[in-house]
Structures are given as structure tokens and as C-alpha cells.
Scaffold this motif. Structure first.
Motif, PDB file in Angstrom:
ATOM      1  N   ASP A   1       0.925  -1.148  -0.020  1.00 14.82           N
ATOM      2  CA  ASP A   1      -0.003   0.145  -0.072  1.00 14.82           C
ATOM      3  C   ASP A   1       0.883   1.164  -0.018  1.00 14.82           C
ATOM      4  O   ASP A   1       0.450   2.309  -0.700  1.00 14.82           O
ATOM      5  CB  ASP A   1      -0.961   0.044   1.175  1.00 14.82           C
TER       6      ASP A   1
ATOM      7  N   GLN B   1       2.159   1.817  -3.515  1.00 17.65           N
ATOM      8  CA  GLN B   1       1.251   2.254  -4.320  1.00 17.65           C
ATOM      9  C   GLN B   1       0.881   3.817  -4.067  1.00 17.65           C
ATOM     10  O   GLN B   1       0.565   4.561  -5.168  1.00 17.65           O
ATOM     11  CB  GLN B   1      -0.166   1.478  -4.365  1.00 17.65           C
ATOM     12  N   GLY B   2       0.889   4.084  -2.956  1.00  8.04           N
ATOM     13  CA  GLY B   2       0.585   5.463  -2.538  1.00  8.04           C
ATOM     14  C   GLY B   2       1.705   6.242  -3.162  1.00  8.04           C
ATOM     15  O   GLY B   2       1.527   7.615  -3.555  1.00  8.04           O
TER      16      GLY B   2
ATOM     17  N   ALA C   1       3.602   5.831  -5.551  1.00  7.97           N
ATOM     18  CA  ALA C   1       3.485   5.799  -7.209  1.00  7.97           C
ATOM     19  C   ALA C   1       2.367   6.679  -7.435  1.00  7.97           C
ATOM     20  O   ALA C   1       2.494   7.397  -8.632  1.00  7.97           O
ATOM     21  CB  ALA C   1       3.254   4.301  -7.496  1.00  7.97           C
ATOM     22  N   ASP C   2       1.265   6.613  -6.870  1.00  2.68           N
ATOM     23  CA  ASP C   2       0.032   7.557  -7.018  1.00  2.68           C
ATOM     24  C   ASP C   2       0.412   8.904  -7.027  1.00  2.68           C
ATOM     25  O   ASP C   2       0.388   9.994  -7.946  1.00  2.68           O
ATOM     26  CB  ASP C   2      -0.803   7.337  -6.124  1.00  2.68           C
ATOM     27  N   PHE C   3       1.244   9.078  -5.960  1.00  2.74           N
ATOM     28  CA  PHE C   3       1.659  10.704  -5.373  1.00  2.74           C
ATOM     29  C   PHE C   3       2.764  11.039  -6.521  1.00  2.74           C
ATOM     30  O   PHE C   3       2.362  12.217  -6.973  1.00  2.74           O
ATOM     31  CB  PHE C   3       2.417  10.696  -4.102  1.00  2.74           C
TER      32      PHE C   3
ATOM     33  N   GLY D   1       2.741  10.069  -9.907  1.00  2.00           N
ATOM     34  CA  GLY D   1       2.206  10.220 -10.967  1.00  2.00           C
ATOM     35  C   GLY D   1       1.425  11.413 -11.043  1.00  2.00           C
ATOM     36  O   GLY D   1       1.460  12.320 -12.164  1.00  2.00           O
ATOM     37  N   GLN D   2       0.775  11.773  -9.833  1.00  2.00           N
ATOM     38  CA  GLN D   2      -0.079  13.048  -9.945  1.00  2.00           C
ATOM     39  C   GLN D   2       0.995  14.312 -10.130  1.00  2.00           C
ATOM     40  O   GLN D   2       0.899  15.474 -10.699  1.00  2.00           O
ATOM     41  CB  GLN D   2      -0.819  13.284  -8.597  1.00  2.00           C
TER      42      GLN D   2
ATOM     43  N   SER E   1       2.260  14.529 -13.423  1.00  2.00           N
ATOM     44  CA  SER E   1       0.989  15.162 -14.237  1.00  2.00           C
ATOM     45  C   SER E   1       0.873  16.778 -14.283  1.00  2.00           C
ATOM     46  O   SER E   1       0.758  17.403 -15.013  1.00  2.00           O
ATOM     47  CB  SER E   1      -0.230  14.496 -13.743  1.00  2.00           C
TER      48      SER E   1
END
Length: 69
Positions: A48, A51-52, A54-56, A58-59, A62
């Protein structure tokens, strides 16, 4: 009984290795640090926390790319 999470142990090893002076490192030492960091990344990726992160990231990428347009 004391249990040690391998990912936490690798984080400690990476921090200690990166605190050393740059000019005193050999090529083997640098390659070993890279392998340890890759192993840490592989261990964190399916969790988890991984994944957190990676999401951060990615944002963040972006947002930076949209700001550059």
C-alpha cells in the motif's frame, strides 16, 4: 520476539550507504548501492505504501507537465 521488516532494514542500509562521502566510493560500491535500492523498490512496489508513492509521483509528474504547457 522481535521481528524486523526486510524493507525497513533495506531503508536503513540505503541511508547509511548514501551518507558516505562520494569520492571514497568504488564502482563496485556504487553498483551494490544500486542493487540494494532496486531490491527496496521491488519490495515496496506491491505494498500500500508503494502504491501510494506511485500515485503521488504520478500526480506530481502530471501537474508539472500540465504547468509546462
Amino acid at each position: 520476539m522481535l521481528t524486523i521488516n526486510v524493507a525497513v532494514l533495506l531503508v536503513i542500509v540505503v541511508v547509511l550507504r548514501l551518507r558516505r562521502r562520494t569520492e571514497s566510493r568504488s564502482r563496485f560500491d556504487e553498483k551494490m548501492t544500486v542493487l540494494i535500492v532496486l531490491a527496496l523498490g521491488i519490495m515496496l512496489a506491491p505494498t500500500d505504501v508503494g502504491q501510494g508513492i506511485a500515485d503521488f509521483l504520478g500526480q506530481l509528474v502530471s501537474g508539472v507537465s500540465q504547468a509546462g504547457q
